[in-house]
Design a protein around this motif. Structure first.
Motif, PDB file in Angstrom:
ATOM      1  N   ASP A 297       0.974  -1.540  14.739  1.00 42.56           N
ATOM      2  CA  ASP A 297       1.172  -0.168  14.276  1.00 42.56           C
ATOM      3  C   ASP A 297       0.659  -0.029  12.845  1.00 42.56           C
ATOM      4  N   VAL A 298       0.028   1.096  12.548  1.00 40.40           N
ATOM      5  CA  VAL A 298      -0.556   1.325  11.222  1.00 40.40           C
ATOM      6  C   VAL A 298       0.510   1.260  10.133  1.00 40.40           C
ATOM      7  N   GLU A 299       1.663   1.882  10.355  1.00 35.62           N
ATOM      8  CA  GLU A 299       2.700   1.885   9.315  1.00 35.62           C
ATOM      9  C   GLU A 299       3.242   0.479   9.067  1.00 35.62           C
ATOM     10  N   ASP A 300       3.390  -0.321  10.130  1.00 34.89           N
ATOM     11  CA  ASP A 300       3.807  -1.716   9.940  1.00 34.89           C
ATOM     12  C   ASP A 300       2.751  -2.479   9.133  1.00 34.89           C
ATOM     13  N   ARG A 302       0.665  -1.235   6.899  1.00 37.48           N
ATOM     14  CA  ARG A 302       0.761  -0.812   5.492  1.00 37.48           C
ATOM     15  C   ARG A 302       1.953  -1.479   4.802  1.00 37.48           C
ATOM     16  N   ARG A 303       3.077  -1.517   5.504  1.00 41.12           N
ATOM     17  CA  ARG A 303       4.281  -2.105   4.903  1.00 41.12           C
ATOM     18  C   ARG A 303       4.074  -3.596   4.632  1.00 41.12           C
TER      19      ARG A 303
END
Length: 422
Positions: A297-300, A302-303
């Motif tokens: 996932d993109v947000e994972d 980034r995090r």
């Protein structure tokens, strides 16, 4: 690896004129068929099986099939350079061997054989935390060839630190933390056979060779243990635990330690409560580059980079954890588009051929991890089989580069692949 494809072709064809055919098939379909014939039902269920109805495994392959390579003519790519740099290490090709647990289901001393086969081709190997040979023995077999270490985050923080320290001591080039197996996925092939290799002491060699784990297991062995009901199955399990535990089989048979080690492993090997707070502690716990494996996932993504990790492996665990999950290749395309060209991204899950490697690189991977194919090669011909699978994949990558005009890995760009209409 210059002219890897032409050298490989020449080797195979010259042997063919003398009546010798490859022991390890050069195409994946035949490789898989022969490996299945060479494997037990339990081994094949564990290694080749996937989660649920197998939709994620099929989706991994469908994602590759959706992208077509666009050959370019008269490019004069006479010499190809397959070398690349990942996390400060120069690799002879953009290929690493993925960690595969409980490989001894397919043959004795699996991790040592895989390490030896990898070293014979100069290919990095990510040692499995659920391996069947201690990491120290595998590192010795690899010599100067790069090796990384996969970490499953245990419930016991002392054990986490001990495994990290051992990885540093063997010269691991990176710590690869697997995020997607805090609990085992629903795997019907194993469940229908009632077969879990770890319950028989297979695939826990990194633990039984660890001083902290030995301490925990020894304390458990000193506690009163309920005696299992004596059945043929229970006797077989005890014999397997005794055989797979370090030391003398006969001494193990009389000792409570093999059973205590298995039960300890099953209790603490992975932490269902793994959180970003846990992961944020890694940069102060190790000097090794930190790689997170299992990001989709993109947000994972980034995090992960926000807490300072060095690279990601975009992976759905070969389709073994969540049925009907997103294909790893599709996730790679999204993550690369969102994060741009700078972050180091590797791809795992679905890689079968040199053409697959080419496609993954064109879509944004810096390197790829090869999983089931190398274990199939091991099942057919041990360390030699592992090396042969690697040579075949790298040879096809090299020839694909020659035929598309790509002189080096940096030349494998998005312009050389095209998404096909559904």
């Amino acid at each position: 690896m210059r002219d890897a494809g032409l050298v490989r072709q020449s080797t195979v064809y010259r042997a063919g004129t003398l009546g010798r055919r490859p022991v390890v098939p050069t195409d994946f379909a035949e490789l898989e068929r022969r490996a299945r014939r060479a494997s037990s039902a339990e081994a094949w269920a564990y290694v080749a099986g996937g989660a649920g109805e197998g939709r994620t495994m099929r989706r991994n392959r469908a994602a590759f099939d959706r992208w077509a390579i666009v050959p370019r003519m008269a490019a004069g790519a006479v010499d190809r350079d397959l070398s690349t740099e990942v996390l400060g290490t120069r690799l002879t090709s953009p290929l690493l061997l993925a960690p595969v647990g409980a490989g001894a289901l397919m043959g004795k001393d699996s991790d040592l054989a895989i390490a030896t086969g990898a070293a014979a081709t100069g290919t990095p190997y990510v040692f499995s935390n659920q391996g069947c040979n201690p990491m120290e023995e595998c590192a010795a077999a690899m010599g100067d060839t790069p090796r990384w270490f996969q970490l499953y985050w245990s419930k016991d923080e002392r054990l986490v630190d001990s495994l990290i320290a051992r990885a540093e001591a063997i010269g691991a080039g990176a710590l690869v933390v697997t995020l997607d197996t805090t609990v085992l996925g629903w795997r019907p092939q194993d469940l229908n056979l009632g077969s879990l290799p770890f319950a028989k002491g297979l695939g826990i060699a990194q633990y039984t060779s660890d001083p902290v784990f030995q301490e925990i297991a020894a304390e458990r062995a000193r506690q009163p243990q309920e005696r299992p009901k004596v059945t043929l199955g229970a006797i077989r399990a005890l014999l397997a635990m005794s055989r797979n535990h370090p030391g003398s089989f006969w001494a193990n048979l009389r000792s409570p330690l093999p059973r205590a080690s298995v039960e300890t492993f099953l209790d603490i090997y992975s932490n269902p409560g793994l959180s970003w707070e846990h992961l944020a502690t890694l940069k102060r716990r190790t000097s090794l580059p930190v790689v997170l494996k299992g990001i989709l996932d993109v947000e994972d993504a980034r995090r992960a980079f926000a807490i300072g990790v060095d690279a990601l492996v975009v992976s759905n665990h070969g389709g073994r954890q969540v049925d009907n999950a997103v294909a790893s290749l599709d996730a790679l395309v999204e993550i690369r588009a969102a994060l741009g060209p700078e972050p180091t991204l590797l791809l795992d899950s679905g890689i079968r051929t040199g053409a697959d490697v080419f496609t993954a690189l064109a879509l944004g991977a810096d390197a790829v991890l090869l999983g089931r194919p190398h274990l199939y090669g091991f099942a057919l011909a041990g360390a030699h089989g592992v090396a042969e699978v690697i040579r075949n994949v790298v040879a096809e990558l090299d020839l694909t580069m020659a035929l598309t005009g790509a002189r080096d890995i940096a030349s494998i760009t998005r312009e050389l692949v095209r998404e096909q209409p559904a």
